[in-house]
Design an enzyme around this catalytic site. Structure first.
Site, PDB file in Angstrom:
ATOM      1  N   TYR A 182       3.046 -33.849 -43.285  1.00 36.84           N
ATOM      2  CA  TYR A 182       3.197 -32.579 -43.994  1.00 36.84           C
ATOM      3  C   TYR A 182       1.950 -32.171 -44.775  1.00 36.84           C
ATOM      4  CZ  TYR A 182       8.074 -33.102 -42.736  1.00 36.84           C
ATOM      5  OH  TYR A 182       9.244 -33.246 -42.021  1.00 36.84           O
TER       6      TYR A 182
ATOM      7  N   ILE B 227       7.043 -33.351 -36.573  1.00 37.13           N
ATOM      8  CA  ILE B 227       5.687 -33.510 -37.099  1.00 37.13           C
ATOM      9  C   ILE B 227       4.790 -34.175 -36.055  1.00 37.13           C
ATOM     10  CG2 ILE B 227       6.388 -33.545 -39.519  1.00 37.13           C
ATOM     11  CD1 ILE B 227       6.214 -36.592 -39.452  1.00 37.13           C
TER      12      ILE B 227
ATOM     13  N   TYR C  57      16.692 -43.105 -36.718  1.00 35.84           N
ATOM     14  CA  TYR C  57      15.483 -43.320 -37.505  1.00 35.84           C
ATOM     15  C   TYR C  57      15.818 -43.471 -38.983  1.00 35.84           C
ATOM     16  CZ  TYR C  57      16.048 -38.495 -39.008  1.00 35.84           C
ATOM     17  OH  TYR C  57      16.548 -37.334 -39.548  1.00 35.84           O
TER      18      TYR C  57
ATOM     19  N   PHE D 259      13.751 -41.175 -47.833  1.00 38.76           N
ATOM     20  CA  PHE D 259      13.930 -39.729 -47.929  1.00 38.76           C
ATOM     21  C   PHE D 259      14.780 -39.161 -46.808  1.00 38.76           C
ATOM     22  CE2 PHE D 259       9.876 -40.464 -45.753  1.00 38.76           C
ATOM     23  CZ  PHE D 259      10.064 -39.741 -44.576  1.00 38.76           C
ATOM     24  N   ASP D 260      15.033 -39.968 -45.760  1.00 35.28           N
ATOM     25  CA  ASP D 260      15.853 -39.459 -44.656  1.00 35.28           C
ATOM     26  C   ASP D 260      16.315 -40.628 -43.788  1.00 35.28           C
ATOM     27  OD1 ASP D 260      17.179 -37.660 -43.101  1.00 35.28           O
ATOM     28  OD2 ASP D 260      15.424 -36.793 -42.144  1.00 35.28           O
TER      29      ASP D 260
ATOM     30  N   PHE E 257       8.251 -44.853 -40.893  1.00 35.76           N
ATOM     31  CA  PHE E 257       9.511 -44.690 -40.182  1.00 35.76           C
ATOM     32  C   PHE E 257       9.861 -45.937 -39.370  1.00 35.76           C
ATOM     33  CE2 PHE E 257       8.396 -40.205 -40.670  1.00 35.76           C
ATOM     34  CZ  PHE E 257       9.618 -39.635 -40.983  1.00 35.76           C
TER      35      PHE E 257
END
Length: 288
Positions: A264, A238, A210, A220-221, A280
């Site tokens: 979040y 999540i 991902y 961010f990831d 994503f």
């Protein structure tokens, strides 16, 4: 002899030798005197760091520390003094820890705002002495829970209101564009590659790759730089991810748009600010 559990290094030996304000002078006449002095030194292991980093004692005021130290050590079994010193200690914990922690929880990095120390202490003393206050303990718990959420939400709106509006507008644009399909609860997806495998259950252990970005394109990831794909249970992530994964056939690659309510929400999560929509690219490689 068991030593007190302070953190790292010693300090008071040097202070004792220097005979600062109120410090007894060593007078080593016999073995017991010498042993007593030695034990006094060894029991200070880690005290300097404990005072500085755990209790917030400024080394400039060590004379005041020594004064209080002597008073406490000479109090013996005096119950009145024990109660007073306990009050001082807990009061310091309130000042240096509790109030700061509550303010950070409510107001984040805004140091200009604080709860009322006067009213906090009125409630604290009432609770500590089982006195008759303005509310019962149960009522206080309920008010704390409700008001904490209200004050925190208001503060978050002030601090992140513009960002929240941008993210809501972004999700509106995704919905109106008609390219992505809605799963439910505001989560949208686009199929990049349609897999033909089975669809995971929410308790399934899945293997995925991902990449996650914010609406401004900030990554961010990502798992693509890792030696191996990421593995986890679908219900350990999540809600937006759980929803997407439990609709994806193995072998699929989707682009998913997750509103803050399914991510979040109003919480800070590292580089992810409160109220953030998450975008994503998600590949479901297998189920284990």
């Amino acid at each position: 002899m068991k030593k007190i559990t302070f953190a790292v290094a010693a300090i008071i030996a040097a202070v004792m030798v220097s005979c600062g304000n109120g410090t007894p002078k060593a007078d080593l006449k016999n073995d017991i005197d010498t042993l007593s002095y030695a034990i006094g030194i060894t029991q200070t292991q880690g005290l300097k760091d404990y005072l500085q980093y755990r209790m917030g004692v400024d080394s400039t005021y060590m004379d005041e520390f020594i004064k209080g130290l002597n008073e406490g050590a000479n109090a013996g079994d005096d119950k009145k003094k024990q109660a007073y010193y306990a009050g001082l200690q807990i009061g310091q914990q309130i000042s240096q820890g509790m109030i700061k922690s509550i303010n950070h929880e409510l107001f984040g990095e805004d140091s200009t705002q604080t709860i009322s120390l006067k009213n906090f202490m009125a409630g604290f003393v009432c609770g500590a002495t089982d006195g008759k206050g303005l509310m019962t303990f149960e009522e206080a718990q309920q008010i704390e829970d409700t008001k904490m959420k209200e004050v925190k939400a208001k503060q978050m709106e002030i601090q992140y209101g513009d960002w929240k509006k941008k993210n809501e507008a972004y999700m509106d644009s995704i919905a109106k564009a008609g390219v992505a399909k809605e799963l439910e609860k505001g989560v949208y997806y686009e199929v990049i590659t349609e897999g033909s495998g089975i669809i995971p259950a929410d308790s399934s252990m899945v293997k995925v790759h991902y990449e996650g970005k914010l609406i401004d394109g900030t990554q961010f990831d990502s798992s693509y730089n890792n030696p191996e794909p990421t593995k986890f249970h679908c219900n350990q992530v999540i809600p937006g991810w759980t929803l997407a994964l439990t609709h994806m056939p193995v072998g699929s690659k989707w682009k998913i748009y997750i509103p803050a309510e399914m991510a979040y929400q109003d919480r800070n999560a590292g580089p992810i600010k409160p109220f953030s929509t998450l975008v994503f690219t998600l590949e479901l490689l297998g189920i284990e």
